[in-house]
Write a protein that holds these residues in place. Sequence first.
Motif, PDB file in Angstrom:
ATOM      1  N   ALA A 188     -17.395 -23.189 -47.765  1.00 24.20           N
ATOM      2  CA  ALA A 188     -17.225 -22.554 -49.177  1.00 24.20           C
ATOM      3  C   ALA A 188     -18.713 -22.482 -50.004  1.00 24.20           C
ATOM      4  CB  ALA A 188     -16.147 -22.983 -49.899  1.00 24.20           C
ATOM      5  N   MET A 189     -19.304 -23.909 -49.748  1.00 21.27           N
ATOM      6  CA  MET A 189     -20.658 -23.836 -50.561  1.00 21.27           C
ATOM      7  C   MET A 189     -21.642 -23.028 -50.001  1.00 21.27           C
ATOM      8  SD  MET A 189     -20.684 -28.283 -50.981  1.00 21.27           S
ATOM      9  CE  MET A 189     -19.567 -28.992 -52.152  1.00 21.27           C
TER      10      MET A 189
ATOM     11  N   ALA B 162     -25.106 -18.063 -50.496  1.00 22.40           N
ATOM     12  CA  ALA B 162     -25.196 -16.754 -50.320  1.00 22.40           C
ATOM     13  C   ALA B 162     -24.895 -15.508 -51.068  1.00 22.40           C
ATOM     14  CB  ALA B 162     -24.642 -16.578 -48.763  1.00 22.40           C
ATOM     15  N   ALA B 163     -23.676 -15.835 -51.537  1.00 21.00           N
ATOM     16  CA  ALA B 163     -23.057 -14.717 -52.352  1.00 21.00           C
ATOM     17  C   ALA B 163     -23.927 -14.584 -53.823  1.00 21.00           C
ATOM     18  CB  ALA B 163     -21.490 -15.094 -52.899  1.00 21.00           C
ATOM     19  N   VAL B 164     -24.217 -15.881 -54.253  1.00 19.04           N
ATOM     20  CA  VAL B 164     -25.298 -15.841 -55.465  1.00 19.04           C
ATOM     21  C   VAL B 164     -26.506 -15.162 -55.208  1.00 19.04           C
ATOM     22  CG1 VAL B 164     -26.325 -16.886 -57.298  1.00 19.04           C
ATOM     23  CG2 VAL B 164     -24.185 -17.548 -56.697  1.00 19.04           C
TER      24      VAL B 164
ATOM     25  N   ARG C 138     -23.348 -16.001 -62.687  1.00 21.49           N
ATOM     26  CA  ARG C 138     -22.578 -15.995 -61.358  1.00 21.49           C
ATOM     27  C   ARG C 138     -22.955 -17.213 -60.737  1.00 21.49           C
ATOM     28  NH1 ARG C 138     -21.637 -11.857 -57.822  1.00 21.49           N
ATOM     29  NH2 ARG C 138     -20.342 -12.980 -56.044  1.00 21.49           N
ATOM     30  N   GLY C 139     -23.952 -17.760 -60.815  1.00 23.89           N
ATOM     31  CA  GLY C 139     -23.959 -19.173 -59.997  1.00 23.89           C
ATOM     32  C   GLY C 139     -23.010 -20.257 -60.594  1.00 23.89           C
ATOM     33  N   ARG C 140     -22.919 -20.322 -62.068  1.00 22.26           N
ATOM     34  CA  ARG C 140     -21.964 -21.295 -62.762  1.00 22.26           C
ATOM     35  C   ARG C 140     -20.460 -20.944 -62.391  1.00 22.26           C
ATOM     36  NH1 ARG C 140     -20.536 -19.583 -68.541  1.00 22.26           N
ATOM     37  NH2 ARG C 140     -19.285 -18.145 -67.233  1.00 22.26           N
ATOM     38  N   ASP C 141     -19.830 -19.596 -62.222  1.00 23.37           N
ATOM     39  CA  ASP C 141     -18.704 -19.359 -61.604  1.00 23.37           C
ATOM     40  C   ASP C 141     -18.385 -19.584 -60.319  1.00 23.37           C
ATOM     41  OD1 ASP C 141     -18.444 -18.103 -64.207  1.00 23.37           O
ATOM     42  OD2 ASP C 141     -18.742 -16.086 -63.535  1.00 23.37           O
TER      43      ASP C 141
ATOM     44  N   LEU D 109     -24.808 -28.428 -56.267  1.00 24.09           N
ATOM     45  CA  LEU D 109     -25.269 -28.124 -57.648  1.00 24.09           C
ATOM     46  C   LEU D 109     -26.777 -27.883 -57.322  1.00 24.09           C
ATOM     47  CD1 LEU D 109     -22.924 -30.248 -59.860  1.00 24.09           C
ATOM     48  CD2 LEU D 109     -22.907 -27.779 -59.122  1.00 24.09           C
ATOM     49  N   ARG D 110     -27.488 -28.676 -56.905  1.00 27.17           N
ATOM     50  CA  ARG D 110     -28.970 -28.856 -56.629  1.00 27.17           C
ATOM     51  C   ARG D 110     -29.270 -27.556 -56.001  1.00 27.17           C
ATOM     52  NH1 ARG D 110     -28.740 -34.604 -56.172  1.00 27.17           N
ATOM     53  NH2 ARG D 110     -28.804 -34.131 -53.667  1.00 27.17           N
ATOM     54  N   ASP D 111     -28.471 -27.342 -54.705  1.00 24.78           N
ATOM     55  CA  ASP D 111     -29.040 -25.923 -54.111  1.00 24.78           C
ATOM     56  C   ASP D 111     -28.828 -24.866 -54.882  1.00 24.78           C
ATOM     57  OD1 ASP D 111     -29.615 -27.791 -52.085  1.00 24.78           O
ATOM     58  OD2 ASP D 111     -27.815 -27.468 -50.812  1.00 24.78           O
ATOM     59  N   MET D 112     -27.716 -25.055 -55.580  1.00 26.17           N
ATOM     60  CA  MET D 112     -27.269 -23.786 -56.429  1.00 26.17           C
ATOM     61  C   MET D 112     -28.226 -23.397 -57.428  1.00 26.17           C
ATOM     62  SD  MET D 112     -25.240 -21.168 -56.739  1.00 26.17           S
ATOM     63  CE  MET D 112     -23.842 -21.420 -55.940  1.00 26.17           C
TER      64      MET D 112
END
Length: 818
Positions: free
Chosen positions: A230-231, A236-238, A254-257, A303-306
Amino acid sequence: MPGVIPTSLTLAQCLAAGVVLGLSAMHWGWWRGQVVRSPAAGWTLVWTLVLAGVVLVNGLVGVAPLGPWHENLLLLRFCLQAAAVLVSLPAVHAYAGGPRPRWFVVGLGTWYAVGLGLWLGTDLVTAHRTEGGLPAYGPLSTLVDLVPLAVLAVYVALAVRGRSLSGVGAVVTVAGAVSSSLLLASAFPPPTVVTEVMRGTWVVPLVLGLQVLGSARIAAVRREVLRHTAMRDALAAVGNAAWFVRTPEEILERGRDECRRVLDDPSIEGSLRPLAKDRFVTEFFRPDGVWEPEADPVAEAFLRDMARVVSGAAERQRLTVRLRDAAFTDTLTGLSNRHALDRRLTQAMDKAAVERTSVGVLFCDLDGLKHANDRHGHEWGDRLLVRTADHLRAVVGDRGMVARHGGDEFVVVLERLVAESEAIALARRIRDEFEPMPQEVGRPTITVGVAVWLPHEIVDPASVIRAADLAMLEGKRSHAGVKVFDRVMRARVNAEADLRSALEAGISDGDIVAHFQPLTDALTLEVVGLEVLARWRRDGRLRQPAEWLAFAEQTGLIVDVGKQMFRAAREGLDRFELPVAVNVAARQLDEPDFLRHVEEAWGDDAWDRLTIEVTESALLYDATHVRASLQALASRGVRIAIDDFGTGYNSLSRLGELPLHVLKIDRTFVHDVRTPEGAAVLRAIIALAEAHGLEIVAEGVEHADELTALVEMGVQTVQGHMLGRPAAELPVRGDRAHAAASHLIARHLAAVHAARATTARGDVPRPLGPDEHEQTDRPTGEVGLVGTERDAAGLTEDDEALVAAELPAEPASGGAEA
């Protein structure tokens, strides 16, 4: 022990051993499936295998016949039990932490080693016999079994001290306690069937606890795998969504959601802070405090990767915006550039074609920018361009688009134009309301060309811009300031385009031919040289040089024409054996490879038989380059002639600076020789040439009296239609001196000299005036001799008629030169 222990218990223990082996296989699959194999999984696998061995061997003890096999199975059961206790120490450490188990393992291993020695060498641990079908144990058997259990209990207590047990941990702890109790109960004498069975079945509760632990671990691993998936999908989706959003803030949202959804925490927030050089730093956090990595390091890494994905996407988007702006925006003025202009104008014309409206294009040129750059520097010029751009924005406003076409040129596009007068009015406002910088003394102005595209015309943005550009150039040439590309200008442009196409085809097809006009000795009329002139033969006739020669020089086609004329001059030299002169246009002299072109066309020899004629206007080009080229040719023996002298813009000092050999007097001064003023000017030019040591050639000699006057002034070489028209062939045959002596014009010239000499001696009476007898009046320029002159020359009236026939009337325009 056969018959003592029920067969059902033996089968149950073997079945339990099979189950335990199955669990071992499950643990082995779990351990192999881990990307990073944990020590806990490995020790669990080993522990389960040892426990399975204990159950299996204890079941075999119940059915094995008494004797050596029975003794060996009892010894193997003791060793496996010792191994189970020893392996439990590192397994507990892998799951619960606690002190390092090394010294505990060493101590218990030593203890069991001593017990094994006592087992093998004494009867203190086992009596090596059976009593009632059951094995008899020694006095130290209980101690050997109880001490390791006590040590294990102490180690487990140290490992779980201060730790909160989960449900799975509590189950495993209870199962271990039950197994320890069973093992402890089986160690107390006397041995019975129950205690013997318990020596193998004590592992069952512990195995069940390990099964619960294994299942929980497998479920946890599966949850971790799903969570990592999921992560990864969220990252990838963001990253993919970043290509479609318009602002960095949308990417952050979008990343926060995605973080809230994956971590199941709606309190997560994010921040995006810009740094220098279009860099960004992103952070996701909880509003109630700083995220604790120790609590969930995987979530912290996610969270760091995002944050990195959002920062990278924001930087990429900012870079994309900058590149798009750089591709379609002028960096100095902030206006749209040429690429944006072409795209916008195409869209406007397509839209106007549907709406049946007109599009106006205003081509604006800033006059005086070069002067401002030369006087104040390029920084000043840049400020002037910015000021011009601001002025265009203010005047045009929302009515159209303003773009910088390049350099000091700007273009305005007006959509939905109602009438041409609207565009003209705006153009006049652009010109009239422009105010340059206050410090500028020379007032820069804006010249505007206007072109209007109509919906029935072809959608061609380049042609509309070119039309407005041509109108601007016409406005600059005529000093009108604002000029419209109308039908007259369109017809002229189309004619020039047709002329250029035809001229280019004529050059490539060899239709540009060379004609030769003789240069004649003024006294003997002997041909002493040839001038090569370019003529264009098209559709079987020669086009007048005035129709195309100036256009060829304006468009640069004269360079190719000049190359052909140099080759024709060399052919003329070889064919007629006469020196040749070639006219060189200003555009040819300005070519950096002019000298190489001459060398390639002329060859390597006979340079002293070549004369290059340049006009005064040609010397206005790069003086250094022109002087170097002419000096290089003069050093090889080429004669340099200045053509059409007196009609250009050069100062007299240039005659001494350039390597000149010949001065050609323009036909204008030759024709004015009949007047006292014209004769005085001509004498001054001749004196100037003689002062500089230059030979003199007079052009455009069309009448006998002009020739006579030139001879009297000392001009030695003349040229004109009276003496020979340009032609592809030169009609010179036999002895040139004899042919010249018999020429009627030469006889006329000799008659004039003889008659004037006779008059000077007083032998011939002065012609009578009108009161004395009938006066013989002749129009100016008419060829003919009075009776006295004709008699002195020995000419008849028929001869004089022939002279008049060979002296044509003065043409409207002289032979144009190439």
